[in-house]
Scaffold this motif. Structure first.
Motif, PDB file in Angstrom:
ATOM      1  N   ARG A  76       0.314  -3.843   9.552  1.00 40.76           N
ATOM      2  CA  ARG A  76       0.505  -2.741   8.598  1.00 40.76           C
ATOM      3  C   ARG A  76       1.878  -2.089   8.790  1.00 40.76           C
ATOM      4  NH1 ARG A  76      -3.513   2.341   8.704  1.00 40.76           N
ATOM      5  NH2 ARG A  76      -2.564   2.539  10.767  1.00 40.76           N
ATOM      6  N   SER A  77       2.298  -1.940  10.029  1.00 43.38           N
ATOM      7  CA  SER A  77       3.601  -1.338  10.297  1.00 43.38           C
ATOM      8  C   SER A  77       4.729  -2.151   9.676  1.00 43.38           C
ATOM      9  CB  SER A  77       3.803  -1.206  11.811  1.00 43.38           C
ATOM     10  OG  SER A  77       5.061  -0.640  12.102  1.00 43.38           O
ATOM     11  N   ARG A  78       4.622  -3.484   9.773  1.00 41.25           N
ATOM     12  CA  ARG A  78       5.649  -4.346   9.183  1.00 41.25           C
ATOM     13  C   ARG A  78       5.657  -4.233   7.657  1.00 41.25           C
ATOM     14  NH1 ARG A  78       3.720  -7.645  13.437  1.00 41.25           N
ATOM     15  NH2 ARG A  78       2.285  -8.751  12.053  1.00 41.25           N
ATOM     16  N   ILE A  79       4.478  -4.197   7.071  1.00 39.88           N
ATOM     17  CA  ILE A  79       4.386  -4.081   5.612  1.00 39.88           C
ATOM     18  C   ILE A  79       4.897  -2.721   5.159  1.00 39.88           C
ATOM     19  CG2 ILE A  79       2.806  -4.053   3.642  1.00 39.88           C
ATOM     20  CD1 ILE A  79       3.208  -6.810   4.936  1.00 39.88           C
ATOM     21  N   ASN A  80       4.625  -1.689   5.938  1.00 42.49           N
ATOM     22  CA  ASN A  80       5.027  -0.339   5.552  1.00 42.49           C
ATOM     23  C   ASN A  80       6.541  -0.218   5.414  1.00 42.49           C
ATOM     24  OD1 ASN A  80       4.289   2.448   4.979  1.00 42.49           O
ATOM     25  ND2 ASN A  80       5.280   2.945   6.918  1.00 42.49           N
ATOM     26  N   GLU A  82     -16.808  -5.174  12.282  1.00 37.59           N
ATOM     27  CA  GLU A  82     -15.432  -5.095  12.763  1.00 37.59           C
ATOM     28  C   GLU A  82     -14.492  -5.822  11.804  1.00 37.59           C
ATOM     29  OE1 GLU A  82     -12.755  -6.262  16.716  1.00 37.59           O
ATOM     30  OE2 GLU A  82     -14.844  -6.925  16.559  1.00 37.59           O
ATOM     31  N   VAL A  83     -14.891  -7.003  11.381  1.00 37.82           N
ATOM     32  CA  VAL A  83     -14.078  -7.794  10.468  1.00 37.82           C
ATOM     33  C   VAL A  83     -13.948  -7.086   9.120  1.00 37.82           C
ATOM     34  CG1 VAL A  83     -14.101  -9.928   9.095  1.00 37.82           C
ATOM     35  CG2 VAL A  83     -14.494 -10.014  11.568  1.00 37.82           C
ATOM     36  N   PHE A  84     -15.003  -6.437   8.686  1.00 39.80           N
ATOM     37  CA  PHE A  84     -14.971  -5.692   7.425  1.00 39.80           C
ATOM     38  C   PHE A  84     -13.855  -4.648   7.436  1.00 39.80           C
ATOM     39  CE2 PHE A  84     -16.537  -1.763   5.263  1.00 39.80           C
ATOM     40  CZ  PHE A  84     -16.381  -2.194   3.954  1.00 39.80           C
ATOM     41  N   SER A  85     -13.722  -3.911   8.524  1.00 36.75           N
ATOM     42  CA  SER A  85     -12.695  -2.865   8.595  1.00 36.75           C
ATOM     43  C   SER A  85     -11.295  -3.480   8.571  1.00 36.75           C
ATOM     44  CB  SER A  85     -12.888  -2.009   9.847  1.00 36.75           C
ATOM     45  OG  SER A  85     -12.646  -2.756  11.028  1.00 36.75           O
ATOM     46  N   VAL A  86     -11.135  -4.648   9.185  1.00 31.80           N
ATOM     47  CA  VAL A  86      -9.833  -5.328   9.196  1.00 31.80           C
ATOM     48  C   VAL A  86      -9.481  -5.840   7.802  1.00 31.80           C
ATOM     49  CG1 VAL A  86      -8.569  -7.329  10.085  1.00 31.80           C
ATOM     50  CG2 VAL A  86      -9.994  -5.977  11.628  1.00 31.80           C
ATOM     51  N   VAL A  87     -10.430  -6.505   7.149  1.00 25.16           N
ATOM     52  CA  VAL A  87     -10.171  -7.057   5.816  1.00 25.16           C
ATOM     53  C   VAL A  87      -9.938  -5.930   4.810  1.00 25.16           C
ATOM     54  CG1 VAL A  87     -11.128  -8.427   3.913  1.00 25.16           C
ATOM     55  CG2 VAL A  87     -11.425  -9.181   6.284  1.00 25.16           C
ATOM     56  N   ARG A  88     -10.640  -4.835   4.969  1.00 23.28           N
ATOM     57  CA  ARG A  88     -10.409  -3.716   4.053  1.00 23.28           C
ATOM     58  C   ARG A  88      -8.963  -3.242   4.125  1.00 23.28           C
ATOM     59  NH1 ARG A  88      -9.326   1.289   3.492  1.00 23.28           N
ATOM     60  NH2 ARG A  88     -10.202   2.504   1.767  1.00 23.28           N
ATOM     61  N   HIS A 139      -6.686  -5.785   2.489  1.00 24.04           N
ATOM     62  CA  HIS A 139      -6.787  -5.720   1.032  1.00 24.04           C
ATOM     63  C   HIS A 139      -6.070  -4.493   0.489  1.00 24.04           C
ATOM     64  CE1 HIS A 139     -10.241  -8.659  -0.146  1.00 24.04           C
ATOM     65  NE2 HIS A 139      -9.410  -9.197   0.730  1.00 24.04           N
ATOM     66  N   GLU A 140      -6.124  -3.396   1.212  1.00 28.36           N
ATOM     67  CA  GLU A 140      -5.376  -2.211   0.771  1.00 28.36           C
ATOM     68  C   GLU A 140      -3.875  -2.506   0.771  1.00 28.36           C
ATOM     69  OE1 GLU A 140      -4.773   2.557   1.790  1.00 28.36           O
ATOM     70  OE2 GLU A 140      -6.136   1.344   3.012  1.00 28.36           O
ATOM     71  N   LEU A 141      -3.400  -3.198   1.794  1.00 28.82           N
ATOM     72  CA  LEU A 141      -1.991  -3.578   1.843  1.00 28.82           C
ATOM     73  C   LEU A 141      -1.636  -4.506   0.681  1.00 28.82           C
ATOM     74  CD1 LEU A 141      -1.577  -4.206   5.685  1.00 28.82           C
ATOM     75  CD2 LEU A 141      -0.730  -2.240   4.370  1.00 28.82           C
ATOM     76  N   LEU A 142      -2.540  -5.416   0.336  1.00 28.02           N
ATOM     77  CA  LEU A 142      -2.304  -6.294  -0.803  1.00 28.02           C
ATOM     78  C   LEU A 142      -2.205  -5.498  -2.098  1.00 28.02           C
ATOM     79  CD1 LEU A 142      -4.629  -9.327   0.021  1.00 28.02           C
ATOM     80  CD2 LEU A 142      -2.132  -9.381  -0.231  1.00 28.02           C
ATOM     81  N   TRP A 143      -3.019  -4.455  -2.219  1.00 32.64           N
ATOM     82  CA  TRP A 143      -2.971  -3.582  -3.407  1.00 32.64           C
ATOM     83  C   TRP A 143      -1.560  -3.023  -3.586  1.00 32.64           C
ATOM     84  CZ3 TRP A 143      -6.562  -2.142  -7.148  1.00 32.64           C
ATOM     85  CH2 TRP A 143      -6.205  -1.043  -7.942  1.00 32.64           C
ATOM     86  N   TYR A 144      -0.995  -2.540  -2.483  1.00 32.11           N
ATOM     87  CA  TYR A 144       0.343  -1.964  -2.542  1.00 32.11           C
ATOM     88  C   TYR A 144       1.405  -3.041  -2.781  1.00 32.11           C
ATOM     89  CZ  TYR A 144      -1.911   2.108  -0.354  1.00 32.11           C
ATOM     90  OH  TYR A 144      -2.731   3.171  -0.071  1.00 32.11           O
ATOM     91  N   LEU A 145       1.254  -4.192  -2.143  1.00 33.15           N
ATOM     92  CA  LEU A 145       2.254  -5.246  -2.269  1.00 33.15           C
ATOM     93  C   LEU A 145       2.323  -5.801  -3.690  1.00 33.15           C
ATOM     94  CD1 LEU A 145       1.659  -7.116   1.112  1.00 33.15           C
ATOM     95  CD2 LEU A 145       3.788  -5.994   0.407  1.00 33.15           C
ATOM     96  N   ILE A 146       1.185  -5.946  -4.327  1.00 29.83           N
ATOM     97  CA  ILE A 146       1.170  -6.434  -5.713  1.00 29.83           C
ATOM     98  C   ILE A 146       1.936  -5.468  -6.608  1.00 29.83           C
ATOM     99  CG2 ILE A 146      -0.311  -6.903  -7.707  1.00 29.83           C
ATOM    100  CD1 ILE A 146      -2.489  -7.742  -5.651  1.00 29.83           C
ATOM    101  N   GLU A 147       1.716  -4.181  -6.397  1.00 31.67           N
ATOM    102  CA  GLU A 147       2.439  -3.172  -7.180  1.00 31.67           C
ATOM    103  C   GLU A 147       3.928  -3.196  -6.853  1.00 31.67           C
ATOM    104  OE1 GLU A 147       2.519   1.664  -7.934  1.00 31.67           O
ATOM    105  OE2 GLU A 147       0.907   0.781  -6.736  1.00 31.67           O
ATOM    106  N   VAL A 180      -4.064  -5.689  13.354  1.00 30.88           N
ATOM    107  CA  VAL A 180      -3.844  -5.313  11.962  1.00 30.88           C
ATOM    108  C   VAL A 180      -2.947  -4.076  11.856  1.00 30.88           C
ATOM    109  CG1 VAL A 180      -5.888  -3.823  11.745  1.00 30.88           C
ATOM    110  CG2 VAL A 180      -5.017  -5.058   9.732  1.00 30.88           C
ATOM    111  N   ILE A 181      -2.918  -3.239  12.877  1.00 32.83           N
ATOM    112  CA  ILE A 181      -2.055  -2.057  12.856  1.00 32.83           C
ATOM    113  C   ILE A 181      -0.586  -2.480  12.922  1.00 32.83           C
ATOM    114  CG2 ILE A 181      -1.494   0.121  13.971  1.00 32.83           C
ATOM    115  CD1 ILE A 181      -4.276  -0.044  12.618  1.00 32.83           C
TER     116      ILE A 181
END
Length: 270
Positions: free
Chosen positions: A157-161, A101-107, A110-118, A153-154
């Motif tokens: 994600r909405s806030r980051i989006n 369960e934690v793996f899916s959350v951290v993934r 991390h995807e959000l971090l990928w976008y934020l760094i860019e 986490v959803i």
């Protein structure tokens, strides 16, 4: 000692430091991508005792091309080595469900971090907001197993989006003319060879098996776009925005396909 911000290189999968989490946590459906059905939480039969894949060198020929596409954004090693301190689901069977369960959350974090760094590189006017979002997301990803399992986490994600949308609008506003809006469009199998897609909004668009040979995707927003079997031979994606390795792995390309420097050319491209 000051904290070093996460970089794109920190978000690359290192299977040697992971306890085969994706090989257990994810469900597989028998298809052209996977040779078998497997429920979530059950180890893949190809997973060896040392957490390595028994057919890694021949996954595509062995009926598992989907495994060569998948990318955990480095969540596997983070959860194994940091969140659970090197413990694994075989040693602690009772905590296995929480690990997955934690793996899916951290993934997702991390995807959000990928976008934020860019985004931080693309949109200087939003730097303060984007920096706060990146720091907050990094902090959440370093949480305890319990805090990660309880995280909404959803909602995060909405806030980051919202920030990523603002970034996209800023970048694409600098493209001359009127860029195409194909957000969420079904372009499956579309013929777009040589198309001028500079600054196009292709968020969540279905581009499955579309012909984008020699297309110009400069400043095109590709976040969430489905690029499975998309023909990108000769296409210019060097300055596309919010493109991930997983999307590129799922597509078809060649030596003439230009990619952002943060991505690598998949071995199966000819």
């Amino acid at each position: 000692m000051s904290h070093q911000p996460v970089r794109h290189s920190d978000l690359r999968a290192d299977c040697t430091q992971c306890a085969g989490l994706c090989c257990v946590a994810l469900a597989l459906t028998a298809s052209t991508d996977f040779a078998i059905d497997k429920p979530a939480g059950a180890p893949c039969p190809n997973l060896k005792h040392d957490f390595r894949c028994g057919i890694h060198a021949r996954l595509r020929d062995g009926g598992f091309p989907g495994c060569t596409v998948y990318d955990c954004f480095g969540a596997g090693q983070k959860v194994t080595q940091v969140t659970f301190g090197g413990r694994n689901w075989r040693q602690e069977a009772d905590s296995g469900a929480q690990m997955f369960e934690v793996f899916s959350v951290v993934r997702l974090l991390h995807e959000l971090l990928w976008y934020l760094i860019e985004a931080l590189e693309l949109a200087p006017p939003l730097r303060d907001d984007l920096t706060r979002a990146r720091v907050d997301t990094e902090r959440l990803a370093l949480g305890s197993p319990d805090s990660l399992a309880e995280l909404d986490v959803i909602a995060h994600r909405s806030r980051i989006n919202e920030l990523l949308l603002r970034t996209s609008e800023l970048v694409r506003a600098g493209v001359p003319g009127t860029p195409m809006n194909h957000r969420g469009a079904d372009l499956t199998g579309a013929t777009l060879r040589g198309a001028d897609l500079r600054g196009a909004d292709l968020r969540s668009a279905y581009l499955i098996a579309a012909d984008l040979r020699e297309a110009d995707l400069t400043a095109a927003d590709l976040i969430g776009a489905d690029l499975r079997d998309t023909d990108l031979r000769g296409a210019d994606l060097a300055r596309s925005i919010f493109l991930t390795q997983m999307q590129i792995n799922a597509a078809r390309g060649d030596a003439g396909t230009t990619l952002p420097t943060r991505l690598t050319r998949p071995p199966h491209w000819s």
